[in-house]
Design an enzyme around this catalytic site. Sequence first.
Site, PDB file in Angstrom:
ATOM      1  N   LYS A  93       0.838  -1.219   0.000  1.00 18.65           N
ATOM      2  CA  LYS A  93       0.000   0.000   0.000  1.00 18.65           C
ATOM      3  C   LYS A  93       0.866   1.260   0.000  1.00 18.65           C
ATOM      4  CE  LYS A  93      -3.951  -2.397   2.033  1.00 18.65           C
ATOM      5  NZ  LYS A  93      -3.395  -3.699   2.430  1.00 18.65           N
TER       6      LYS A  93
HETATM    7  O1  LIG Z   1      -5.007  -4.459  -0.099  1.00 13.55           O
HETATM    8  C1  LIG Z   1      -5.414  -5.436   0.533  1.00 13.55           C
HETATM    9  O2  LIG Z   1      -4.988  -6.563   0.294  1.00 13.55           O
HETATM   10  C2  LIG Z   1      -6.519  -5.239   1.480  1.00 13.55           C
HETATM   11  C3  LIG Z   1      -7.457  -4.280   1.142  1.00 13.55           C
HETATM   12  C4  LIG Z   1      -8.675  -4.228   1.832  1.00 13.55           C
HETATM   13  O3  LIG Z   1      -9.574  -3.477   1.483  1.00 13.55           O
HETATM   14  N1  LIG Z   1      -8.864  -5.069   2.874  1.00 13.55           N
HETATM   15  C5  LIG Z   1      -7.925  -5.994   3.275  1.00 13.55           C
HETATM   16  O4  LIG Z   1      -8.202  -6.750   4.215  1.00 13.55           O
HETATM   17  N2  LIG Z   1      -6.725  -6.045   2.611  1.00 13.55           N
HETATM   18  C6  LIG Z   1      -5.662  -6.979   3.053  1.00 13.55           C
HETATM   19  O5  LIG Z   1      -6.109  -8.322   2.832  1.00 13.55           O
HETATM   20  C7  LIG Z   1      -5.696  -9.161   3.918  1.00 13.55           C
HETATM   21  C8  LIG Z   1      -6.944  -9.733   4.578  1.00 13.55           C
HETATM   22  O6  LIG Z   1      -6.595 -10.733   5.495  1.00 13.55           O
HETATM   23  P1  LIG Z   1      -7.675 -11.716   6.161  1.00 13.55           P
HETATM   24  O7  LIG Z   1      -8.796 -10.867   6.649  1.00 13.55           O
HETATM   25  O8  LIG Z   1      -6.888 -12.361   7.255  1.00 13.55           O
HETATM   26  O9  LIG Z   1      -8.104 -12.689   5.096  1.00 13.55           O
HETATM   27  C9  LIG Z   1      -4.837  -8.298   4.822  1.00 13.55           C
HETATM   28  O10 LIG Z   1      -3.481  -8.451   4.413  1.00 13.55           O
HETATM   29  C10 LIG Z   1      -5.292  -6.883   4.531  1.00 13.55           C
HETATM   30  O11 LIG Z   1      -4.271  -5.934   4.701  1.00 13.55           O
END
Ligand SMILES: O=C(O)c1cc(=O)[nH]c(=O)n1[C@@H]1O[C@H](COP(=O)(O)O)[C@@H](O)[C@H]1O
Length: 271
Positions: A93
Amino acid sequence: MTRQELFTNIKKKRSFLCVGLDTDITKIPSHLHKEQDPIFEFNKQIIDATADVTVAYKPNIAFYEALGPKGWESLQKTLDYIPNDIFTIADAKRGDIGNTSALYARAFFEAMSFDSITVAPYMGRDSVKPFLQFDGKWVILLGLTSNEGFADFQNEPMADGKKLFEKVITTSQQWGSADNMMYVVGATRGEMFKEVRALAPEHFLLVPGIGAQGGDLEATCKYGMNSQCGLLVNSARGIIYAGNGVDFAEKAKLAATDLQQQMDEMLEKYL
Ligand SMILES: O=C(O)c1cc(=O)[nH]c(=O)n1[C@@H]1O[C@H](COP(=O)(O)O)[C@@H](O)[C@H]1O
Protein backbone atom coordinates in the site's frame (compact mmCIF):
# COMPACT_ATOMS: atom_id res chain seq x y z
CA MET A 1 2.84 -12.32 -15.83
CA THR A 2 0.24 -11.24 -18.43
CA ARG A 3 -3.53 -11.05 -17.98
CA GLN A 4 -3.91 -13.98 -20.39
CA GLU A 5 -1.42 -16.09 -18.41
CA LEU A 6 -3.31 -15.34 -15.22
CA PHE A 7 -6.59 -16.42 -16.83
CA THR A 8 -4.93 -19.57 -18.21
CA ASN A 9 -3.82 -20.51 -14.67
CA ILE A 10 -7.31 -19.85 -13.32
CA LYS A 11 -8.83 -22.17 -15.92
CA LYS A 12 -6.16 -24.83 -15.36
CA LYS A 13 -6.53 -24.86 -11.56
CA ARG A 14 -10.27 -24.05 -11.53
CA SER A 15 -9.32 -21.53 -8.88
CA PHE A 16 -8.92 -17.79 -8.44
CA LEU A 17 -7.59 -18.13 -4.93
CA CYS A 18 -4.96 -15.78 -3.56
CA VAL A 19 -3.49 -16.96 -0.27
CA GLY A 20 -2.52 -14.13 2.05
CA LEU A 21 0.84 -14.80 3.68
CA ASP A 22 0.15 -12.52 6.67
CA THR A 23 2.48 -14.50 8.87
CA ASP A 24 2.41 -13.32 12.46
CA ILE A 25 5.26 -14.56 14.63
CA THR A 26 2.90 -14.59 17.64
CA LYS A 27 0.38 -16.83 15.86
CA ILE A 28 2.47 -19.52 14.22
CA PRO A 29 2.58 -22.97 15.88
CA SER A 30 5.01 -23.13 18.79
CA HIS A 31 6.99 -26.10 17.42
CA LEU A 32 8.27 -23.83 14.60
CA HIS A 33 10.04 -21.49 17.01
CA LYS A 34 12.99 -23.87 17.21
CA GLU A 35 13.64 -23.34 13.48
CA GLN A 36 16.36 -20.92 12.40
CA ASP A 37 13.78 -18.88 10.42
CA PRO A 38 10.31 -19.74 11.82
CA ILE A 39 8.46 -17.33 9.51
CA PHE A 40 9.99 -18.81 6.37
CA GLU A 41 9.49 -22.37 7.60
CA PHE A 42 5.79 -21.60 8.20
CA ASN A 43 5.39 -20.00 4.75
CA LYS A 44 7.26 -22.83 3.04
CA GLN A 45 4.92 -25.42 4.49
CA ILE A 46 1.85 -23.30 3.67
CA ILE A 47 3.06 -22.88 0.06
CA ASP A 48 3.79 -26.60 -0.30
CA ALA A 49 0.30 -27.40 1.00
CA THR A 50 -1.64 -24.87 -1.07
CA ALA A 51 0.24 -24.22 -4.34
CA ASP A 52 -1.83 -26.65 -6.40
CA VAL A 53 -5.10 -24.80 -5.65
CA THR A 54 -3.67 -21.26 -5.60
CA VAL A 55 -3.05 -18.75 -8.41
CA ALA A 56 -1.56 -15.94 -6.30
CA TYR A 57 0.25 -15.33 -3.02
CA LYS A 58 0.02 -12.01 -1.21
CA PRO A 59 2.42 -11.40 1.65
CA ASN A 60 1.32 -8.34 3.58
CA ILE A 61 4.61 -6.47 4.01
CA ALA A 62 3.70 -5.14 7.49
CA PHE A 63 4.07 -8.61 9.00
CA TYR A 64 7.68 -8.78 7.76
CA GLU A 65 8.71 -5.13 8.27
CA ALA A 66 7.62 -5.43 11.89
CA LEU A 67 10.50 -7.88 12.46
CA GLY A 68 13.22 -5.59 11.08
CA PRO A 69 16.02 -6.91 8.82
CA LYS A 70 15.26 -10.54 9.69
CA GLY A 71 11.68 -10.05 8.51
CA TRP A 72 12.86 -8.73 5.13
CA GLU A 73 15.08 -11.80 4.83
CA SER A 74 12.14 -14.13 5.54
CA LEU A 75 10.11 -12.22 2.93
CA GLN A 76 12.82 -12.59 0.26
CA LYS A 77 13.20 -16.31 0.96
CA THR A 78 9.42 -16.71 0.75
CA LEU A 79 9.27 -14.86 -2.57
CA ASP A 80 12.08 -17.03 -3.97
CA TYR A 81 10.23 -20.16 -2.86
CA ILE A 82 6.93 -19.33 -4.59
CA PRO A 83 6.66 -21.32 -7.86
CA ASN A 84 7.28 -19.15 -10.96
CA ASP A 85 3.85 -19.70 -12.46
CA ILE A 86 2.08 -18.23 -9.41
CA PHE A 87 1.35 -14.48 -9.34
CA THR A 88 2.93 -12.58 -6.44
CA ILE A 89 1.53 -9.48 -4.76
CA ALA A 90 3.50 -7.22 -2.43
CA ASP A 91 0.74 -5.87 -0.25
CA ALA A 92 2.61 -2.72 0.70
CA LYS A 93 0.00 0.00 0.00
CA ARG A 94 2.66 2.50 -1.11
CA GLY A 95 2.42 5.80 -3.00
CA ASP A 96 4.32 9.09 -2.53
CA ILE A 97 5.70 11.98 -4.60
CA GLY A 98 7.08 10.76 -7.93
CA ASN A 99 10.78 10.26 -7.16
CA THR A 100 9.93 8.38 -3.95
CA SER A 101 7.32 6.19 -5.65
CA ALA A 102 9.94 5.34 -8.28
CA LEU A 103 12.18 3.97 -5.52
CA TYR A 104 9.33 2.05 -3.89
CA ALA A 105 8.74 0.51 -7.30
CA ARG A 106 12.40 -0.45 -7.64
CA ALA A 107 12.35 -1.94 -4.15
CA PHE A 108 9.48 -4.31 -4.90
CA PHE A 109 9.95 -4.94 -8.65
CA GLU A 110 13.77 -4.98 -8.96
CA ALA A 111 15.44 -5.52 -5.59
CA MET A 112 12.65 -8.00 -4.91
CA SER A 113 10.94 -9.43 -7.96
CA PHE A 114 7.25 -9.19 -7.08
CA ASP A 115 4.78 -9.25 -10.00
CA SER A 116 2.62 -6.54 -8.44
CA ILE A 117 2.21 -4.09 -5.60
CA THR A 118 -0.79 -2.55 -3.87
CA VAL A 119 -0.79 1.26 -4.17
CA ALA A 120 -2.90 3.94 -2.47
CA PRO A 121 -4.33 6.44 -5.01
CA TYR A 122 -4.70 9.37 -2.62
CA MET A 123 -1.68 11.37 -3.87
CA GLY A 124 -2.76 11.12 -7.49
CA ARG A 125 -1.17 10.57 -10.89
CA ASP A 126 2.52 11.27 -10.21
CA SER A 127 2.41 8.96 -7.19
CA VAL A 128 1.01 6.03 -9.19
CA LYS A 129 2.60 6.35 -12.65
CA PRO A 130 6.18 5.43 -11.54
CA PHE A 131 4.90 1.96 -10.60
CA LEU A 132 3.53 1.53 -14.15
CA GLN A 133 6.93 1.91 -15.87
CA PHE A 134 7.97 -1.72 -15.39
CA ASP A 135 7.26 -4.27 -18.14
CA GLY A 136 5.19 -7.19 -16.98
CA LYS A 137 4.53 -5.66 -13.55
CA TRP A 138 1.19 -4.61 -12.10
CA VAL A 139 -0.24 -1.85 -9.91
CA ILE A 140 -3.15 -2.88 -7.71
CA LEU A 141 -4.88 0.36 -6.80
CA LEU A 142 -7.08 0.64 -3.70
CA GLY A 143 -10.64 1.16 -4.95
CA LEU A 144 -13.35 0.10 -2.55
CA THR A 145 -11.76 -1.43 0.51
CA SER A 146 -13.18 -4.13 2.78
CA ASN A 147 -12.98 -2.25 6.07
CA GLU A 148 -15.67 -0.12 7.76
CA GLY A 149 -13.67 3.06 7.19
CA PHE A 150 -14.28 2.75 3.43
CA ALA A 151 -17.34 4.91 4.07
CA ASP A 152 -15.30 7.86 5.38
CA PHE A 153 -13.87 8.86 2.00
CA GLN A 154 -14.28 6.25 -0.74
CA ASN A 155 -18.07 6.18 -0.69
CA GLU A 156 -18.53 9.93 -0.32
CA PRO A 157 -20.03 11.87 -3.26
CA MET A 158 -17.85 14.56 -4.77
CA ALA A 159 -19.01 17.90 -6.21
CA ASP A 160 -20.06 16.25 -9.51
CA GLY A 161 -22.16 13.64 -7.64
CA LYS A 162 -19.69 10.82 -8.37
CA LYS A 163 -18.34 8.91 -5.40
CA LEU A 164 -14.63 9.15 -4.68
CA PHE A 165 -13.99 5.46 -5.53
CA GLU A 166 -15.73 5.98 -8.89
CA LYS A 167 -13.45 8.92 -9.59
CA VAL A 168 -10.40 6.82 -8.65
CA ILE A 169 -11.45 4.03 -11.01
CA THR A 170 -12.26 6.27 -13.97
CA THR A 171 -9.36 8.72 -13.67
CA SER A 172 -6.73 6.01 -13.10
CA GLN A 173 -7.67 4.40 -16.43
CA GLN A 174 -5.82 7.32 -18.07
CA TRP A 175 -2.61 6.09 -16.39
CA GLY A 176 -2.68 2.34 -16.92
CA SER A 177 -4.75 -0.34 -18.62
CA ALA A 178 -6.41 -3.65 -17.80
CA ASP A 179 -3.04 -5.22 -18.70
CA ASN A 180 -1.06 -3.55 -15.94
CA MET A 181 -3.56 -2.31 -13.38
CA MET A 182 -6.05 -4.00 -11.06
CA TYR A 183 -8.32 -2.59 -8.36
CA VAL A 184 -8.85 -3.68 -4.77
CA VAL A 185 -12.53 -4.25 -4.02
CA GLY A 186 -13.46 -5.86 -0.70
CA ALA A 187 -15.51 -9.07 -0.63
CA THR A 188 -17.65 -7.26 1.96
CA ARG A 189 -18.94 -4.81 -0.67
CA GLY A 190 -21.59 -7.16 -2.18
CA GLU A 191 -23.75 -5.50 -4.84
CA MET A 192 -21.34 -2.58 -5.12
CA PHE A 193 -19.29 -4.83 -7.44
CA LYS A 194 -21.92 -3.86 -10.04
CA GLU A 195 -20.89 -0.21 -9.75
CA VAL A 196 -17.23 -1.15 -10.08
CA ARG A 197 -17.87 -3.37 -13.11
CA ALA A 198 -19.86 -0.60 -14.82
CA LEU A 199 -16.66 1.48 -14.77
CA ALA A 200 -14.01 -1.24 -15.16
CA PRO A 201 -15.47 -4.21 -17.01
CA GLU A 202 -12.12 -5.67 -18.09
CA HIS A 203 -9.80 -5.16 -15.13
CA PHE A 204 -8.85 -7.84 -12.66
CA LEU A 205 -10.02 -7.11 -9.12
CA LEU A 206 -8.12 -8.16 -6.01
CA VAL A 207 -10.80 -9.11 -3.52
CA PRO A 208 -9.77 -9.41 0.14
CA GLY A 209 -12.24 -9.98 2.97
CA ILE A 210 -13.25 -13.62 2.49
CA GLY A 211 -12.92 -15.70 5.66
CA ALA A 212 -12.01 -13.73 8.79
CA GLN A 213 -13.79 -10.53 7.59
CA GLY A 214 -16.98 -12.37 6.59
CA GLY A 215 -17.07 -11.36 2.89
CA ASP A 216 -19.48 -13.01 0.47
CA LEU A 217 -17.97 -15.18 -2.29
CA GLU A 218 -21.27 -15.73 -4.10
CA ALA A 219 -22.08 -11.99 -4.32
CA THR A 220 -18.49 -11.24 -5.31
CA CYS A 221 -18.75 -13.66 -8.23
CA LYS A 222 -22.32 -12.83 -9.20
CA TYR A 223 -21.61 -9.12 -9.53
CA GLY A 224 -17.84 -9.10 -10.03
CA MET A 225 -16.86 -11.90 -12.41
CA ASN A 226 -16.12 -11.02 -16.05
CA SER A 227 -15.39 -13.14 -19.13
CA GLN A 228 -11.79 -13.76 -17.97
CA CYS A 229 -12.91 -14.38 -14.39
CA GLY A 230 -11.36 -11.04 -13.47
CA LEU A 231 -11.12 -11.88 -9.77
CA LEU A 232 -8.32 -12.81 -7.40
CA VAL A 233 -10.01 -13.61 -4.12
CA ASN A 234 -7.74 -13.41 -1.10
CA SER A 235 -7.98 -15.18 2.23
CA ALA A 236 -5.18 -14.98 4.80
CA ARG A 237 -6.18 -15.86 8.39
CA GLY A 238 -8.98 -18.18 7.23
CA ILE A 239 -6.37 -20.39 5.55
CA ILE A 240 -3.01 -19.95 7.21
CA TYR A 241 -4.38 -20.20 10.77
CA ALA A 242 -6.98 -22.91 10.04
CA GLY A 243 -4.93 -25.02 12.46
CA ASN A 244 -2.22 -24.21 14.98
CA GLY A 245 -0.69 -27.59 15.78
CA VAL A 246 1.90 -29.70 14.00
CA ASP A 247 -0.73 -30.41 11.33
CA PHE A 248 -1.24 -26.69 10.54
CA ALA A 249 -0.27 -27.11 6.88
CA GLU A 250 -2.77 -29.96 6.37
CA LYS A 251 -5.49 -27.80 7.92
CA ALA A 252 -4.50 -24.93 5.63
CA LYS A 253 -4.68 -27.27 2.66
CA LEU A 254 -8.22 -28.33 3.65
CA ALA A 255 -9.33 -24.70 4.03
CA ALA A 256 -7.75 -23.70 0.70
CA THR A 257 -9.21 -26.70 -1.09
CA ASP A 258 -12.64 -25.97 0.34
CA LEU A 259 -12.47 -22.43 -1.08
CA GLN A 260 -11.13 -23.72 -4.42
CA GLN A 261 -14.10 -26.09 -4.69
CA GLN A 262 -16.49 -23.20 -4.11
CA MET A 263 -14.58 -21.23 -6.76
CA ASP A 264 -14.87 -24.11 -9.20
CA GLU A 265 -18.67 -23.96 -8.75
CA MET A 266 -18.65 -20.18 -9.21
CA LEU A 267 -16.66 -20.51 -12.45
CA GLU A 268 -19.17 -23.07 -13.67
CA LYS A 269 -22.08 -20.76 -12.77
CA TYR A 270 -20.88 -17.28 -13.73
CA LEU A 271 -18.01 -17.50 -16.24
O1 LIG B 1 -5.01 -4.46 -0.10
C1 LIG B 1 -5.41 -5.44 0.53
O2 LIG B 1 -4.99 -6.56 0.29
C2 LIG B 1 -6.52 -5.24 1.48
C3 LIG B 1 -7.46 -4.28 1.14
C4 LIG B 1 -8.67 -4.23 1.83
O3 LIG B 1 -9.57 -3.48 1.48
N1 LIG B 1 -8.86 -5.07 2.87
C5 LIG B 1 -7.93 -5.99 3.28
O4 LIG B 1 -8.20 -6.75 4.21
N2 LIG B 1 -6.72 -6.04 2.61
C6 LIG B 1 -5.66 -6.98 3.05
O5 LIG B 1 -6.11 -8.32 2.83
C7 LIG B 1 -5.70 -9.16 3.92
C8 LIG B 1 -6.94 -9.73 4.58
O6 LIG B 1 -6.60 -10.73 5.49
P1 LIG B 1 -7.68 -11.72 6.16
O7 LIG B 1 -8.80 -10.87 6.65
O8 LIG B 1 -6.89 -12.36 7.26
O9 LIG B 1 -8.10 -12.69 5.10
C9 LIG B 1 -4.84 -8.30 4.82
O10 LIG B 1 -3.48 -8.45 4.41
C10 LIG B 1 -5.29 -6.88 4.53
O11 LIG B 1 -4.27 -5.93 4.70
